[in-house]
Enzyme design. Structure first.
Site, PDB file in Angstrom:
ATOM      1  N   GLU A 262      -2.683   4.571  38.917  1.00 25.98           N
ATOM      2  CA  GLU A 262      -3.568   4.945  40.026  1.00 25.98           C
ATOM      3  C   GLU A 262      -3.739   3.741  40.929  1.00 25.98           C
ATOM      4  O   GLU A 262      -3.978   2.638  40.438  1.00 25.98           O
ATOM      5  CB  GLU A 262      -4.993   5.275  39.543  1.00 25.98           C
ATOM      6  CG  GLU A 262      -5.208   6.614  38.954  1.00 25.98           C
ATOM      7  CD  GLU A 262      -6.685   6.797  38.565  1.00 25.98           C
ATOM      8  OE1 GLU A 262      -7.585   6.300  39.273  1.00 25.98           O
ATOM      9  OE2 GLU A 262      -6.916   7.443  37.532  1.00 25.98           O
ATOM     10  N   GLU A 316     -10.755  15.530  47.941  1.00 25.97           N
ATOM     11  CA  GLU A 316     -11.349  16.490  47.001  1.00 25.97           C
ATOM     12  C   GLU A 316     -12.850  16.581  47.256  1.00 25.97           C
ATOM     13  O   GLU A 316     -13.598  15.658  46.949  1.00 25.97           O
ATOM     14  CB  GLU A 316     -11.055  16.053  45.559  1.00 25.97           C
ATOM     15  CG  GLU A 316      -9.566  16.064  45.235  1.00 25.97           C
ATOM     16  CD  GLU A 316      -9.255  15.384  43.898  1.00 25.97           C
ATOM     17  OE1 GLU A 316      -9.707  15.880  42.859  1.00 25.97           O
ATOM     18  OE2 GLU A 316      -8.555  14.356  43.919  1.00 25.97           O
ATOM     19  N   LYS A 319     -15.733  15.921  44.592  1.00 24.15           N
ATOM     20  CA  LYS A 319     -15.914  14.630  43.953  1.00 24.15           C
ATOM     21  C   LYS A 319     -17.139  13.945  44.530  1.00 24.15           C
ATOM     22  O   LYS A 319     -17.677  14.321  45.550  1.00 24.15           O
ATOM     23  CB  LYS A 319     -14.678  13.746  44.155  1.00 24.15           C
ATOM     24  CG  LYS A 319     -13.473  14.251  43.378  1.00 24.15           C
ATOM     25  CD  LYS A 319     -12.436  13.195  43.231  1.00 24.15           C
ATOM     26  CE  LYS A 319     -12.956  12.096  42.347  1.00 24.15           C
ATOM     27  NZ  LYS A 319     -11.937  11.052  42.143  1.00 24.15           N
ATOM     28  N   GLU A 325     -15.374   8.681  47.372  1.00 24.88           N
ATOM     29  CA  GLU A 325     -14.660   9.402  46.311  1.00 24.88           C
ATOM     30  C   GLU A 325     -14.014  10.683  46.823  1.00 24.88           C
ATOM     31  O   GLU A 325     -13.021  11.142  46.272  1.00 24.88           O
ATOM     32  CB  GLU A 325     -15.625   9.738  45.174  1.00 24.88           C
ATOM     33  CG  GLU A 325     -16.143   8.522  44.418  1.00 24.88           C
ATOM     34  CD  GLU A 325     -15.095   7.931  43.485  1.00 24.88           C
ATOM     35  OE1 GLU A 325     -14.269   8.688  42.969  1.00 24.88           O
ATOM     36  OE2 GLU A 325     -15.095   6.698  43.308  1.00 24.88           O
TER      37      GLU A 325
END
Ligand SMILES: *[C@@H]1O[C@H](CO)[C@@H](O)[C@H](O)[C@H]1NC(C)=O
Ligand SMILES: *[C@@H]1O[C@H](CO)[C@@H](O)[C@H](O)[C@H]1NC(C)=O
Length: 439
Positions: A262, A316, A319, A325
């Site tokens: 990641e 997203e 999140k 985030e």
């Protein structure tokens, strides 16, 4: 026999030509997270990635059957994740066999399952019961795969950089005592034996401060001098990767591959985090792609290529809690690009340039006025950030005052430019070789 008719010479030249003809395109992996209520169905995602992007591998944070099925026969590698809570039960060989029977066997090899990631940042988050069972579960799962004849599927487990005691300077890095001999040495031994990669999640985003912005973003800066090696680090990604390498070497495993499981940079965020913007995200991801695809490696690992997964595929919306985030995605849920760094196939029209914090940015970032960074205190952050559980990258620990960073839109085109130069060079070489072969 005249030299020009020597078959082995022909073979060598032919192989060289083949090598050169293999397209010099970029390739990259992404993390396909699904914490959004507006994301497209997996079949559309698979088709989109295959036909429109240079993304050739994905990683998911569970064993979502719809996603695994959707990537069947796409040629795209799929890495799946064992949820942290399942780790203790998988130390039992029968449970591990059942897990493989229901999560892998129905889909493999139509779907090219590449890695099974056992948990996510388990050492960092614990609890101790999971930490203690992690390596045993990895070994039992591996045995189960071997029994099925699925030897090609690799087992690993991604780590946050919280596993490092320090990363500054890289030459003095080491894993945290306790985890080093207790967990990481046995894991590295297992990875070495099974030829799997050691997975880490380096985020220069969480090492950001206004003063080291350029260092975090692959932009020109004075660098970080490592007295012990005489190396000047020009970006924090190299610093973090070499810190991991030095730590592995101290345990006796310098040659295990490192996989960047990641890494990313959000294109938007909470108002205090002005550095979470599309210009910086494009600079970081563009610089990352250029670094990874160049094959240059790092100062201590020259010439090494790192399998790399950008976080994340989509923004997203579920999140949180921070806005950062929600905004790590390369794409919006409607498949439009948030910024353009050469993720789309070259033929695709670029999406609109990111708007926002650009023209008014000060020409000079604070970092350019500083001296050598051999003892710069702001690097404490890179090793002391705390991550967040599950698929979330660590919540930002940065508390820097709001500041417009030294933004430069042209950085986002670097990856594309270098690719075309490489392509032109290869084309010239092919012509020269053909002229040698067929005079
Ligand atoms: C090396 O790391 C250790 C442990 O973090 C630290 O105590 C020591 O001061 C460091 N030495 C240098 C030269 O940075
Ligand atoms: C880094 O460490 C020094 C010394 O411990 C401290 O004074 C400084 O505030 C720290 N900086 C950050 C950004 O944490």
């Amino acid at each position: 026999m005249a030299p020009s008719e020597n078959p082995s010479l022909h073979t060598v030249l032919f192989l060289l030509i083949l090598l050169l003809i293999v397209p010099a395109t970029n390739s990259i992996g992404v993390n396909y997270g699904t914490l959004g209520d507006n994301l497209p169905p997996p079949s559309q995602v698979a088709h989109f990635l295959k036909t429109r992007t240079v993304i050739d591998r994905i990683r998911i944070f569970d064993v979502n059957k719809d996603i695994i099925k959707a990537f069947a026969n796409t040629g795209i590698l799929v890495s799946v994740t064992v949820p942290n809570g399942d780790i203790p039960s998988l130390t039992d060989p029968r449970t591990a066999r059942r897990w493989i029977d229901s999560n892998i066997k129905p889909f493999y090899p139509a779907t090219k399952i590449h890695y099974i990631c056992v948990g996510t940042e388990v050492l960092h988050w614990g609890p101790q019961n999971l930490v203690d069972n992690l390596v045993p579960a990895m070994k039992v799962l591996h045995s189960g795969l071997v029994k099925e004849g699925f030897d090609e599927i690799k087992i690993s487990s991604p780590h946050s950089l919280g596993i490092l005691l320090s990363s500054d300077p890289p030459s003095n890095a080491s894993f945290r005592p306790g985890w080093d001999m207790g967990n990481l040495a046995p894991m590295l031994q297992f990875l070495k034996e099974t030829k799997s990669g050691f997975m880490v999640n380096p985020y220069t985003y969480f090492g950001y401060s206004p003063a080291n912005a350029n260092f975090c973003l692959f932009k020109p800066n004075p660098g970080l001098f490592d007295k012990a090696t005489g190396i000047t680090y020009t970006n924090q990604f190299d610093q973090l990767m070499d810190a991991v390498h030095v730590s592995m070497k101290k345990l006796g495993y310098p040659d295990v591959e490192i996989v960047v499981a990641e890494t990313g940079w959000p294109s938007g965020g909470d108002p205090a985090n002005v550095h979470a913007n599309p210009i910086n995200a494009a600079a970081y991801i563009g610089g990352l792609m250029k670094k990874v695809n160049s094959g240059d490696g790092t100062p201590l690992m020259p010439g090494r290529k790192f399998e790399t997964y950008i976080f994340a595929l989509f923004n997203e919306n579920l999140k949180g809690p921070s806005l950062d985030e929600k905004n790590f995605g390369l794409f919006r849920p409607d498949f439009t690009q948030v910024y353009n760094v050469g993720i789309m196939h070259a033929a695709q029209a670029p999406s609109p340039s990111p708007i926002g914090a650009t023209a008014d940015a000060p020409a000079d970032g604070p970092s350019s006025s500083g001296g050598p960074w051999d003892d710069a205190p702001f690097f404490n952050k890179t090793t002391s950030f705390s991550g967040s559980p599950g698929q979330a990258p660590p919540a930002s620990s940065s508390t820097g005052a709001p500041t417009i960073v030294n933004a430069n839109v042209r950085d986002s085109s670097l990856a594309t430019t270098s690719t075309s130069v490489v392509l032109a060079a290869r084309f010239a070489l092919i012509i020269i070789l053909v002229m040698i072969l067929f005079p």
